[in-house]
Design a protein around this motif. Structure first.
Motif, mmCIF file in Angstrom:
data_model
loop_
_atom_site.group_PDB
_atom_site.id
_atom_site.type_symbol
_atom_site.label_atom_id
_atom_site.label_comp_id
_atom_site.label_asym_id
_atom_site.label_seq_id
_atom_site.Cartn_x
_atom_site.Cartn_y
_atom_site.Cartn_z
ATOM 1 N N GLU A 1 -13.122 -52.624 94.666
ATOM 2 C CA GLU A 1 -13.333 -52.118 95.948
ATOM 3 C C GLU A 1 -13.228 -50.578 96.027
ATOM 4 N N TYR A 2 -12.000 -50.173 95.730
ATOM 5 C CA TYR A 2 -11.773 -48.863 95.917
ATOM 6 C C TYR A 2 -12.669 -47.957 94.781
ATOM 7 N N VAL B 1 -9.026 -43.563 98.277
ATOM 8 C CA VAL B 1 -9.913 -43.318 99.349
ATOM 9 C C VAL B 1 -9.722 -41.793 99.893
ATOM 10 N N HIS C 1 -16.089 -47.742 96.496
ATOM 11 C CA HIS C 1 -15.959 -46.763 97.704
ATOM 12 C C HIS C 1 -16.084 -45.403 97.161
ATOM 13 N N ASP D 1 -4.701 -47.574 93.932
ATOM 14 C CA ASP D 1 -5.893 -47.735 94.636
ATOM 15 C C ASP D 1 -6.092 -47.137 96.028
ATOM 16 N N ASP D 2 -5.192 -47.153 96.611
ATOM 17 C CA ASP D 2 -5.139 -46.497 97.967
ATOM 18 C C ASP D 2 -5.473 -44.934 98.065
#
Length: 160
Positions: free
Chosen positions: A33-34, A11, A37, A7-8
């Motif tokens: 959410e990721y 970003v 984004h 997930d991270d």
């Protein structure tokens, strides 16, 4: 595909403003959410493939990604049609109006209207893949007429 993307790390991908196609199948993406984004921050992203990721099993996954990806034309090798985009937009507007009513106290607790509105939303989701959006709109309109009667369960009293 199959690069153990988490997930991270989405970003970081979201900083690629010229990213047009992104194939992330069979990785470890779990949080919507990721993905939202990534879809909203990459203005040129037209193709996104997340098949085989745990996030794909989340309720309303596709709707949530389509809502945030304005230029998205293909999600998980399935075309994003104008009808689908319109449906997701209507659903978002409907939810927003319902939330406003709840916040202003027009829909009390688990009142009858709240039940009807939730039932209407469920029907909207159930018919999202229907090729006949106008048929869906008619069903939704009929249910909406029923929701005009606002009777909260807390307002009812029963005499024994």
């Amino acid at each position: 595909s199959n690069c153990q993307i988490r997930d991270d790390q989405l970003v970081i991908l979201a900083t690629l403003k010229y990213l047009e196609e992104c194939e992330l199948g069979d990785n470890n993406v779990t949080k919507i959410e990721y993905v939202q984004h990534l879809a909203s921050e990459c203005p040129k992203l037209s193709t996104l493939d997340l098949r085989g990721n745990p996030v794909c099993k989340k309720p309303k996954y596709r709707n949530q990604v389509v809502m945030h990806g304005d230029r998205l034309r293909c999600l998980d090798f399935k075309d994003v049609t104008s009808q689908e985009r319109e449906f997701v937009l209507r659903l978002q507007i409907h939810k927003s109006k319902l939330n406003q009513k709840k916040q202003s106290g027009l829909v009390g607790g688990r009142g009858i209207e709240a039940g009807i509105m939730e039932e209407e939303e469920e029907e909207m989701v159930a018919h999202q893949d229907s090729p006949d959006i106008s048929n869906f709109a008619m069903k939704s309109k009929k249910k909406k007429q029923l929701s005009q009667v606002t009777i909260g369960l807390e307002d009812l009293s029963f005499n024994s």
